[in-house]
Design a protein around this motif. Structure first.
Motif, PDB file in Angstrom:
ATOM      1  N   ALA A 228      -2.388 -29.717  -8.018  1.00 24.96           N
ATOM      2  CA  ALA A 228      -1.413 -28.890  -8.747  1.00 24.96           C
ATOM      3  C   ALA A 228      -1.783 -27.412  -8.653  1.00 24.96           C
ATOM      4  CB  ALA A 228      -1.350 -29.322 -10.212  1.00 24.96           C
ATOM      5  N   GLN A 229      -3.078 -27.099  -8.648  1.00 19.94           N
ATOM      6  CA  GLN A 229      -3.508 -25.705  -8.608  1.00 19.94           C
ATOM      7  C   GLN A 229      -3.165 -25.037  -7.275  1.00 19.94           C
ATOM      8  OE1 GLN A 229      -5.278 -28.092 -10.439  1.00 19.94           O
ATOM      9  NE2 GLN A 229      -4.253 -26.971 -12.063  1.00 19.94           N
ATOM     10  N   VAL A 230      -3.231 -25.776  -6.189  1.00 16.88           N
ATOM     11  CA  VAL A 230      -2.921 -25.170  -4.886  1.00 16.88           C
ATOM     12  C   VAL A 230      -1.426 -25.264  -4.571  1.00 16.88           C
ATOM     13  CG1 VAL A 230      -5.235 -25.571  -3.972  1.00 16.88           C
ATOM     14  CG2 VAL A 230      -3.455 -27.293  -3.588  1.00 16.88           C
ATOM     15  N   ASN A 231      -0.671 -25.855  -5.498  1.00 13.96           N
ATOM     16  CA  ASN A 231       0.779 -25.951  -5.321  1.00 13.96           C
ATOM     17  C   ASN A 231       1.532 -25.200  -6.424  1.00 13.96           C
ATOM     18  OD1 ASN A 231       1.672 -27.833  -2.991  1.00 13.96           O
ATOM     19  ND2 ASN A 231      -0.103 -28.871  -3.878  1.00 13.96           N
ATOM     20  N   GLY A 232       0.893 -24.188  -6.983  1.00  8.82           N
ATOM     21  CA  GLY A 232       1.589 -23.372  -7.970  1.00  8.82           C
ATOM     22  C   GLY A 232       0.793 -23.002  -9.195  1.00  8.82           C
ATOM     23  N   ARG A 233      -0.295 -23.745  -9.465  1.00  9.10           N
ATOM     24  CA  ARG A 233      -1.173 -23.445 -10.598  1.00  9.10           C
ATOM     25  C   ARG A 233      -0.373 -23.351 -11.896  1.00  9.10           C
ATOM     26  NH1 ARG A 233      -5.797 -18.654 -10.309  1.00  9.10           N
ATOM     27  NH2 ARG A 233      -6.947 -19.246 -12.183  1.00  9.10           N
ATOM     28  N   ASN A 234      -0.449 -22.233 -12.606  1.00 13.52           N
ATOM     29  CA  ASN A 234       0.233 -22.102 -13.888  1.00 13.52           C
ATOM     30  C   ASN A 234       1.682 -21.644 -13.765  1.00 13.52           C
ATOM     31  OD1 ASN A 234      -1.973 -22.895 -15.451  1.00 13.52           O
ATOM     32  ND2 ASN A 234      -2.854 -20.851 -15.434  1.00 13.52           N
ATOM     33  N   ALA A 235       2.127 -21.337 -12.544  1.00 10.74           N
ATOM     34  CA  ALA A 235       3.491 -20.840 -12.346  1.00 10.74           C
ATOM     35  C   ALA A 235       4.504 -21.969 -12.173  1.00 10.74           C
ATOM     36  CB  ALA A 235       3.525 -19.909 -11.134  1.00 10.74           C
ATOM     37  N   ILE A 236       4.045 -23.225 -12.141  1.00 10.92           N
ATOM     38  CA  ILE A 236       4.961 -24.359 -11.992  1.00 10.92           C
ATOM     39  C   ILE A 236       5.181 -25.030 -13.349  1.00 10.92           C
ATOM     40  CG2 ILE A 236       4.368 -24.779  -9.573  1.00 10.92           C
ATOM     41  CD1 ILE A 236       2.515 -27.022 -10.466  1.00 10.92           C
ATOM     42  N   SER A 237       6.209 -25.846 -13.427  1.00 10.23           N
ATOM     43  CA  SER A 237       6.525 -26.526 -14.684  1.00 10.23           C
ATOM     44  C   SER A 237       5.498 -27.617 -14.986  1.00 10.23           C
ATOM     45  CB  SER A 237       7.917 -27.156 -14.595  1.00 10.23           C
ATOM     46  OG  SER A 237       7.908 -28.248 -13.681  1.00 10.23           O
ATOM     47  N   TRP A 238       5.449 -28.022 -16.253  1.00  9.83           N
ATOM     48  CA  TRP A 238       4.560 -29.120 -16.626  1.00  9.83           C
ATOM     49  C   TRP A 238       4.940 -30.388 -15.877  1.00  9.83           C
ATOM     50  CZ3 TRP A 238       0.048 -28.683 -18.675  1.00  9.83           C
ATOM     51  CH2 TRP A 238      -0.242 -27.644 -19.561  1.00  9.83           C
ATOM     52  N   ASP A 239       6.219 -30.621 -15.712  1.00 12.10           N
ATOM     53  CA  ASP A 239       6.681 -31.815 -15.015  1.00 12.10           C
ATOM     54  C   ASP A 239       6.129 -31.854 -13.594  1.00 12.10           C
ATOM     55  OD1 ASP A 239       8.299 -34.209 -14.908  1.00 12.10           O
ATOM     56  OD2 ASP A 239       9.656 -33.105 -13.613  1.00 12.10           O
ATOM     57  N   ASP A 240       6.230 -30.724 -12.883  1.00  9.24           N
ATOM     58  CA  ASP A 240       5.711 -30.666 -11.512  1.00  9.24           C
ATOM     59  C   ASP A 240       4.193 -30.790 -11.499  1.00  9.24           C
ATOM     60  OD1 ASP A 240       8.194 -30.435 -10.347  1.00  9.24           O
ATOM     61  OD2 ASP A 240       8.155 -28.248 -10.287  1.00  9.24           O
ATOM     62  N   LYS A 241       3.554 -30.161 -12.460  1.00  7.37           N
ATOM     63  CA  LYS A 241       2.085 -30.219 -12.530  1.00  7.37           C
ATOM     64  C   LYS A 241       1.598 -31.662 -12.633  1.00  7.37           C
ATOM     65  CE  LYS A 241       0.159 -27.136 -15.156  1.00  7.37           C
ATOM     66  NZ  LYS A 241      -0.638 -26.231 -14.282  1.00  7.37           N
TER      67      LYS A 241
ATOM     68  N   ASP B 294      -9.914 -33.532  -0.532  1.00 11.42           N
ATOM     69  CA  ASP B 294     -10.694 -32.609  -1.363  1.00 11.42           C
ATOM     70  C   ASP B 294     -11.078 -31.359  -0.578  1.00 11.42           C
ATOM     71  OD1 ASP B 294     -10.484 -34.445  -3.362  1.00 11.42           O
ATOM     72  OD2 ASP B 294     -12.634 -34.801  -3.605  1.00 11.42           O
ATOM     73  N   VAL B 295     -11.515 -31.536   0.659  1.00 12.48           N
ATOM     74  CA  VAL B 295     -11.893 -30.392   1.499  1.00 12.48           C
ATOM     75  C   VAL B 295     -10.681 -29.483   1.715  1.00 12.48           C
ATOM     76  CG1 VAL B 295     -12.636 -29.690   3.800  1.00 12.48           C
ATOM     77  CG2 VAL B 295     -13.793 -31.589   2.639  1.00 12.48           C
ATOM     78  N   LYS B 296      -9.525 -30.092   1.983  1.00 15.72           N
ATOM     79  CA  LYS B 296      -8.294 -29.317   2.175  1.00 15.72           C
ATOM     80  C   LYS B 296      -7.959 -28.517   0.921  1.00 15.72           C
ATOM     81  CE  LYS B 296      -3.317 -29.852   3.046  1.00 15.72           C
ATOM     82  NZ  LYS B 296      -2.229 -30.806   3.372  1.00 15.72           N
ATOM     83  N   ILE B 297      -8.060 -29.159  -0.244  1.00 11.30           N
ATOM     84  CA  ILE B 297      -7.743 -28.484  -1.506  1.00 11.30           C
ATOM     85  C   ILE B 297      -8.723 -27.348  -1.780  1.00 11.30           C
ATOM     86  CG2 ILE B 297      -7.674 -28.799  -4.020  1.00 11.30           C
ATOM     87  CD1 ILE B 297      -6.528 -31.608  -3.482  1.00 11.30           C
ATOM     88  N   LEU B 298     -10.005 -27.559  -1.483  1.00 10.07           N
ATOM     89  CA  LEU B 298     -10.997 -26.502  -1.689  1.00 10.07           C
ATOM     90  C   LEU B 298     -10.696 -25.290  -0.807  1.00 10.07           C
ATOM     91  CD1 LEU B 298     -14.241 -28.655  -1.939  1.00 10.07           C
ATOM     92  CD2 LEU B 298     -13.184 -27.338  -3.778  1.00 10.07           C
ATOM     93  N   ILE B 299     -10.309 -25.528   0.441  1.00 13.04           N
ATOM     94  CA  ILE B 299      -9.967 -24.430   1.347  1.00 13.04           C
ATOM     95  C   ILE B 299      -8.726 -23.695   0.840  1.00 13.04           C
ATOM     96  CG2 ILE B 299      -9.149 -23.867   3.676  1.00 13.04           C
ATOM     97  CD1 ILE B 299     -10.898 -26.206   4.680  1.00 13.04           C
ATOM     98  N   LEU B 300      -7.712 -24.442   0.418  1.00 13.67           N
ATOM     99  CA  LEU B 300      -6.494 -23.831  -0.107  1.00 13.67           C
ATOM    100  C   LEU B 300      -6.767 -23.073  -1.406  1.00 13.67           C
ATOM    101  CD1 LEU B 300      -3.893 -26.687   0.543  1.00 13.67           C
ATOM    102  CD2 LEU B 300      -4.037 -24.478   1.721  1.00 13.67           C
ATOM    103  N   THR B 301      -7.732 -23.567  -2.200  1.00 12.26           N
ATOM    104  CA  THR B 301      -8.097 -22.895  -3.445  1.00 12.26           C
ATOM    105  C   THR B 301      -8.674 -21.517  -3.168  1.00 12.26           C
ATOM    106  OG1 THR B 301      -8.506 -24.978  -4.606  1.00 12.26           O
ATOM    107  CG2 THR B 301      -9.565 -23.008  -5.496  1.00 12.26           C
ATOM    108  N   VAL B 302      -9.536 -21.420  -2.165  1.00 13.09           N
ATOM    109  CA  VAL B 302     -10.108 -20.119  -1.796  1.00 13.09           C
ATOM    110  C   VAL B 302      -8.989 -19.147  -1.439  1.00 13.09           C
ATOM    111  CG1 VAL B 302     -11.541 -18.903  -0.112  1.00 13.09           C
ATOM    112  CG2 VAL B 302     -12.291 -21.116  -1.026  1.00 13.09           C
ATOM    113  N   LYS B 303      -7.999 -19.612  -0.690  1.00 12.41           N
ATOM    114  CA  LYS B 303      -6.858 -18.773  -0.318  1.00 12.41           C
ATOM    115  C   LYS B 303      -6.095 -18.318  -1.553  1.00 12.41           C
ATOM    116  CE  LYS B 303      -2.487 -18.854   2.239  1.00 12.41           C
ATOM    117  NZ  LYS B 303      -1.555 -19.675   3.047  1.00 12.41           N
ATOM    118  N   LYS B 304      -5.846 -19.254  -2.495  1.00 15.12           N
ATOM    119  CA  LYS B 304      -5.114 -18.923  -3.715  1.00 15.12           C
ATOM    120  C   LYS B 304      -5.864 -17.898  -4.559  1.00 15.12           C
ATOM    121  CE  LYS B 304      -1.392 -21.621  -3.782  1.00 15.12           C
ATOM    122  NZ  LYS B 304      -0.024 -21.170  -4.098  1.00 15.12           N
ATOM    123  N   VAL B 305      -7.190 -18.051  -4.621  1.00  8.95           N
ATOM    124  CA  VAL B 305      -8.003 -17.127  -5.409  1.00  8.95           C
ATOM    125  C   VAL B 305      -7.960 -15.729  -4.799  1.00  8.95           C
ATOM    126  CG1 VAL B 305     -10.369 -16.539  -6.081  1.00  8.95           C
ATOM    127  CG2 VAL B 305      -9.529 -18.884  -6.378  1.00  8.95           C
TER     128      VAL B 305
END
Length: 197
Positions: free
Chosen positions: A135-148, A164-175
């Motif tokens: 959920a964090q790499v697909n919108g974090r707090n900007a998405i609805s609770w339903d989507d989260k 997990d590795v993919k999400i960690l890489i995407l997290t770095v990009k989001k940060v």
């Protein structure tokens, strides 16, 4: 295998970032006061409560009646920087070492939300919560609770080390681009009150 991966990665990150962690702790103490850590009880694996650690980002400013001021009034520019850069999350690496958190999994939300979950939403607790998640790499707090919740449950059903590795890489990009930090009109995200499926 996931637990071993989490432990080794968290230990490596703590050793690598230890000077940064100490420096942030010093600035928090000087600019926001003591204690430097914000600790809160959150639901973990199978809903079992645990204490999550974060660097504090708000002051203890109170009104004339002794009540804490609203979050927006207590959040300082330094605290906002910590949130936008996700540096306030660094102490959660110690939660990973303790086994309360995984690096990747549904974010641990407030205990008060648990009674409002539908049966499907509650499945997010079938895995250990994480510092970051799908959920964090697909919108974090900007998405609805339903989507989260849909993203969280999708992760439960599709988890793997490679995901997990993919999400960690995407997290770095989001940060780095500081995307999805807050919901419109809120310091972070509006409160969950149920009613969504």
């Amino acid at each position: 295998m996931k637990r071993c991966f989490d432990f080794l990665c968290a230990l490596f990150a703590i050793i690598l970032l230890f000077p940064v962690i100490l420096l942030i702790a010093l600035f928090v103490a000087l600019l926001l006061g003591w204690p430097v850590l914000f600790c809160q009880i959150r639901p973990g694996l199978y809903g079992k409560p645990f204490k999550v650690f974060k660097f504090r980002t708000m002051t203890n400013a109170r009104d004339d009646l002794g009540e804490l001021l609203p979050d927006a009034d207590r959040l300082t520019s330094f605290g906002l920087f910590l949130r936008k850069s996700s540096l306030d999350e660094l102490p959660q690496l110690f939660n990973v070492l303790l086994g309360d958190l995984s690096l990747v999994g549904p974010r641990p939300l407030l205990m008060e939300y648990v009674p409002f979950y539908s049966e499907e939403q509650a499945r997010r607790h079938n895995v250990r919560p994480g510092i970051t998640g799908w959920a964090q790499v697909n919108g974090r707090n900007a998405i609805s609770w339903d989507d989260k919740f849909k993203f969280d449950v999708w992760y439960v059903d599709n988890q793997s080390i490679w995901l997990d590795v993919k999400i960690l890489i995407l997290t770095v990009k989001k940060v780095i681009i500081r995307d999805g930090i807050s919901a419109k009109g809120h310091v972070t995200i509006e409160r969950f009150t149920g009613g969504q499926k």
